[in-house]
Design a protein around this motif. Structure first.
Motif, PDB file in Angstrom:
ATOM      1  N   ASP A   1      -1.877   2.976   7.494  1.00  0.00           N
ATOM      2  CA  ASP A   1      -3.109   4.284   8.484  1.00  0.00           C
ATOM      3  C   ASP A   1      -2.127   4.323   8.905  1.00  0.00           C
ATOM      4  O   ASP A   1      -2.130   5.645   9.096  1.00  0.00           O
ATOM      5  N   TYR A   2      -2.025   3.105   9.966  1.00  0.00           N
ATOM      6  CA  TYR A   2      -1.109   3.482  11.644  1.00  0.00           C
ATOM      7  C   TYR A   2       0.231   4.188  10.647  1.00  0.00           C
ATOM      8  O   TYR A   2       0.886   5.376  11.898  1.00  0.00           O
ATOM      9  N   LEU A   3       1.052   4.061  10.557  1.00  0.00           N
ATOM     10  CA  LEU A   3       2.236   4.560   9.622  1.00  0.00           C
ATOM     11  C   LEU A   3       1.797   6.137   8.960  1.00  0.00           C
ATOM     12  O   LEU A   3       2.373   6.710   9.509  1.00  0.00           O
ATOM     13  N   VAL A   4       0.557   6.123   8.061  1.00  0.00           N
ATOM     14  CA  VAL A   4      -0.161   7.108   8.150  1.00  0.00           C
ATOM     15  C   VAL A   4       0.037   8.230   8.590  1.00  0.00           C
ATOM     16  O   VAL A   4       0.138   9.444   8.589  1.00  0.00           O
ATOM     17  N   ASN A   5      -0.774   8.067   9.766  1.00  0.00           N
ATOM     18  CA  ASN A   5      -0.723   9.537  10.838  1.00  0.00           C
ATOM     19  C   ASN A   5      -0.057   9.213  11.415  1.00  0.00           C
ATOM     20  O   ASN A   5       0.360  11.103  11.652  1.00  0.00           O
ATOM     21  N   SER A   6       1.322   8.639  11.545  1.00  0.00           N
ATOM     22  CA  SER A   6       2.699   8.885  11.979  1.00  0.00           C
ATOM     23  C   SER A   6       3.466   9.075  12.024  1.00  0.00           C
ATOM     24  O   SER A   6       3.772  10.402  12.024  1.00  0.00           O
ATOM     25  N   VAL A   7       3.108   9.496  10.092  1.00  0.00           N
ATOM     26  CA  VAL A   7       3.982  10.400   9.482  1.00  0.00           C
ATOM     27  C   VAL A   7       3.382  11.872  10.238  1.00  0.00           C
ATOM     28  O   VAL A   7       3.920  13.381   9.622  1.00  0.00           O
ATOM     29  N   SER A   8       2.135  11.721  10.094  1.00  0.00           N
ATOM     30  CA  SER A   8       1.233  12.792   9.658  1.00  0.00           C
ATOM     31  C   SER A   8       1.231  13.779  10.549  1.00  0.00           C
ATOM     32  O   SER A   8       1.466  14.996  10.459  1.00  0.00           O
ATOM     33  N   ASP A   9       0.970  13.556  11.549  1.00  0.00           N
ATOM     34  CA  ASP A   9       1.633  13.967  12.989  1.00  0.00           C
ATOM     35  C   ASP A   9       2.797  14.179  12.978  1.00  0.00           C
ATOM     36  O   ASP A   9       2.864  15.576  13.726  1.00  0.00           O
ATOM     37  N   ALA A  10       3.572  13.954  12.872  1.00  0.00           N
ATOM     38  CA  ALA A  10       5.734  13.770  12.609  1.00  0.00           C
ATOM     39  C   ALA A  10       5.361  15.532  12.008  1.00  0.00           C
ATOM     40  O   ALA A  10       6.328  16.406  12.952  1.00  0.00           O
ATOM     41  N   LEU A  11       4.874  15.618  10.977  1.00  0.00           N
ATOM     42  CA  LEU A  11       5.274  16.648   9.995  1.00  0.00           C
ATOM     43  C   LEU A  11       4.668  17.854  10.624  1.00  0.00           C
ATOM     44  O   LEU A  11       4.967  18.884  10.066  1.00  0.00           O
ATOM     45  N   ALA A  12       3.261  17.672  11.490  1.00  0.00           N
ATOM     46  CA  ALA A  12       2.466  18.833  11.478  1.00  0.00           C
ATOM     47  C   ALA A  12       3.100  19.406  12.704  1.00  0.00           C
ATOM     48  O   ALA A  12       2.829  20.315  13.349  1.00  0.00           O
ATOM     49  N   GLN A  15       0.965  -1.460  -0.153  1.00  0.00           N
ATOM     50  CA  GLN A  15       0.193   0.250   0.161  1.00  0.00           C
ATOM     51  C   GLN A  15       0.665   1.240   0.053  1.00  0.00           C
ATOM     52  O   GLN A  15       1.623   1.388   0.783  1.00  0.00           O
ATOM     53  N   VAL A  16       0.448   2.042  -0.998  1.00  0.00           N
ATOM     54  CA  VAL A  16       1.348   3.331  -1.214  1.00  0.00           C
ATOM     55  C   VAL A  16       0.606   4.566  -0.794  1.00  0.00           C
ATOM     56  O   VAL A  16      -0.343   4.655  -1.568  1.00  0.00           O
ATOM     57  N   SER A  17       0.692   5.581   0.140  1.00  0.00           N
ATOM     58  CA  SER A  17       0.383   6.789   0.269  1.00  0.00           C
ATOM     59  C   SER A  17       1.075   7.648  -0.101  1.00  0.00           C
ATOM     60  O   SER A  17       2.542   7.844  -0.416  1.00  0.00           O
ATOM     61  N   THR A  18       0.765   9.112   0.066  1.00  0.00           N
ATOM     62  CA  THR A  18       1.188  10.335  -0.019  1.00  0.00           C
ATOM     63  C   THR A  18       0.941  11.540   1.073  1.00  0.00           C
ATOM     64  O   THR A  18      -0.416  11.795   1.176  1.00  0.00           O
ATOM     65  N   VAL A  19       1.998  12.036   1.838  1.00  0.00           N
ATOM     66  CA  VAL A  19       1.466  12.732   2.981  1.00  0.00           C
ATOM     67  C   VAL A  19       2.424  13.919   2.818  1.00  0.00           C
ATOM     68  O   VAL A  19       3.719  13.990   2.712  1.00  0.00           O
ATOM     69  N   ASN A  20       1.668  15.285   1.856  1.00  0.00           N
ATOM     70  CA  ASN A  20       2.383  16.575   1.514  1.00  0.00           C
ATOM     71  C   ASN A  20       3.465  15.881   1.256  1.00  0.00           C
ATOM     72  O   ASN A  20       4.877  16.603   0.895  1.00  0.00           O
ATOM     73  N   GLY A  21       3.112  15.755  -0.132  1.00  0.00           N
ATOM     74  CA  GLY A  21       4.703  14.808  -1.253  1.00  0.00           C
ATOM     75  C   GLY A  21       5.538  14.174  -0.341  1.00  0.00           C
ATOM     76  O   GLY A  21       6.610  13.609  -1.275  1.00  0.00           O
ATOM     77  N   LEU A  22       5.489  13.779   0.742  1.00  0.00           N
ATOM     78  CA  LEU A  22       6.308  12.100   1.614  1.00  0.00           C
ATOM     79  C   LEU A  22       5.433  10.716   0.341  1.00  0.00           C
ATOM     80  O   LEU A  22       4.587  10.483   1.153  1.00  0.00           O
ATOM     81  N   ARG A  23       6.299   9.436   0.293  1.00  0.00           N
ATOM     82  CA  ARG A  23       6.028   8.993  -0.182  1.00  0.00           C
ATOM     83  C   ARG A  23       5.598   7.417   1.064  1.00  0.00           C
ATOM     84  O   ARG A  23       6.850   7.566   1.786  1.00  0.00           O
ATOM     85  N   VAL A  24       4.712   7.417   1.952  1.00  0.00           N
ATOM     86  CA  VAL A  24       4.361   5.994   2.603  1.00  0.00           C
ATOM     87  C   VAL A  24       4.343   4.797   1.970  1.00  0.00           C
ATOM     88  O   VAL A  24       2.996   5.093   1.481  1.00  0.00           O
ATOM     89  N   ALA A  25       4.986   4.381   1.909  1.00  0.00           N
ATOM     90  CA  ALA A  25       4.702   2.844   1.878  1.00  0.00           C
ATOM     91  C   ALA A  25       4.533   1.536   2.632  1.00  0.00           C
ATOM     92  O   ALA A  25       5.303   1.806   3.886  1.00  0.00           O
TER      93      ALA A  25
END
Length: 369
Positions: free
Chosen positions: A261-272, A76-86
């Motif tokens: 989803d857990y990793l995506v949320n962790s990355v999003s929180d760290a960037l925020a 699974q691959v998502s993008t968070v503020n231009g950062l890829r999360v897989a």
């Protein structure tokens, strides 16, 4: 794709030297002819004592799946503020999380050679949110041990992490991509960089010589480690220049055994919550991608060992190429690995039987973009 054989052919006598050169020449011809045969029909392979032949792009007919075999996990691959999360799932309670940056030694110039090597080491020193001691303490308490490594094309930092520790670990990992590069840290890390360079050069001398000859010291043909004459010349300005490549668009956060989803949320929180992550770095020149053009060639590396290593290489499939899987299976079928006496593959057995003095032969391949 690299086909390598090791020999004990070495002697001061003229007769023995002539015999050695003849055997090495015969070995080169054998490896080269093997390459040509593989290049003609790379999709066919024969395996096993009884033998079978099949296309490598189709599943074998009438062969049931092994008992307990699981279906391939979905990536699974998502993008968070231009950062890829897989992510890719596993059955283990402990997962792995890593940051992979598309920046390596191929992006260097002769003026800042070694910057990629130093950047990897300085990531374990201080950064905008942690001192060296604080970073070491945090990594020790949250992970099973962080490792960092780099290739001509990318740099990576990864660690085994419990899922419950991922949110706390994520800002620490991302801030490691922005080391402060203080002068005393260069002095503190110098010995480790020297020892690391010697260790890598010892293990990869043959592969490095092949790449340098094939690509004329440009792009992926450049030295992966910091050259010895540059160990004391690399400075913070040059490392900052290389770190400017550590941008969201060139970085991927990869989790193995971590809920997506857990990793995506962790990355999003760290960037925020952290303004220092991916902060701008001072630059003094435009970054080049380090174009690699295969031209072929030859190289000789002199040493004091009584053993001789002969390597014959040819350009193979790149990452994402249609023949990538085919080449990987061929490597395994012919016999991969570099341990003494590991001649279980067809290549190793045939070479050792055909030429006296050969101790081992194996196949190795490297894939780049």
């Amino acid at each position: 794709c690299v086909l390598t054989a090791r020999s004990t052919l070495s002697s001061p006598s003229k007769h023995a030297q002539h015999s050695s050169r003849s055997s090495v020449a015969a070995l080169s011809v054998m490896l080269s002819s093997g390459i040509r045969r593989l290049a003609v029909a790379p999709r066919i392979v024969s395996v096993g004592s009884r033998g079978f032949t099949s296309s490598l792009v189709e599943p074998l007919a009438n062969v049931p799946p092994a008992a307990g075999a699981q279906a391939p996990a979905n990536v699974q691959v998502s993008t968070v503020n231009g950062l890829r999360v897989a992510t890719v799932g596993t059955q283990s309670p402990c997962g792995y999380v890593g940051a992979f940056v598309r920046a390596g030694s191929k992006n260097e110039t002769p003026e800042d050679a070694g910057a990629a090597h130093w950047a990897r080491h300085l990531a374990f020193m201080s950064n905008p949110t942690s001192t060296m001691q604080q970073l070491a303490k945090n990594l020790e308490s949250l992970t099973g041990g962080m490792i960092g490594y780099h290739t001509p094309e990318f740099t990576a930092f990864s660690a085994p992490v419990l899922q419950s520790n991922v949110p706390e670990f994520m800002p620490i990992l991302l801030n490691m991509l922005r080391p402060r590069c203080l002068e005393y840290e260069f002095n503190y890390r110098h010995t480790k960089v020297v020892l690391d360079a010697k260790d890598i050069e010892k293990k990869t001398a043959s592969a490095q010589a092949v790449r340098s000859a094939a690509y004329r010291y440009a792009g992926i043909g450049q030295h992966v480690v910091c050259p010895s004459h540059r160990l004391t010349e690399v400075n913070s300005e040059q490392v900052y220049q290389h770190l400017s490549l550590y941008s969201p668009s060139r970085t991927a956060i990869v989790g193995v055994g971590i809920d997506h989803d857990y990793l995506v949320n962790s990355v999003s929180d760290a960037l925020a919550t952290s303004t220092t992550i991916f902060s701008e770095m001072p630059t003094y020149r435009a970054i080049e991608e380090g174009k690699s053009t295969y031209v072929g060639g030859e190289a000789a590396v002199l040493g004091s060992s009584a053993n001789t290593t002969v390597t014959v290489a040819y350009e193979s499939s790149s990452i994402g190429g249609k023949d990538l899987l085919v080449n990987a299976v061929l490597q395994s079928a012919l016999g991969s690995g570099d341990r003494y006496g590991l001649n279980t593959g067809r290549l190793g057995q045939n070479v050792v039987r055909a030429i006296d003095g050969i101790t081992s032969a194996f196949v190795h391949s490297e894939q780049f973009e």
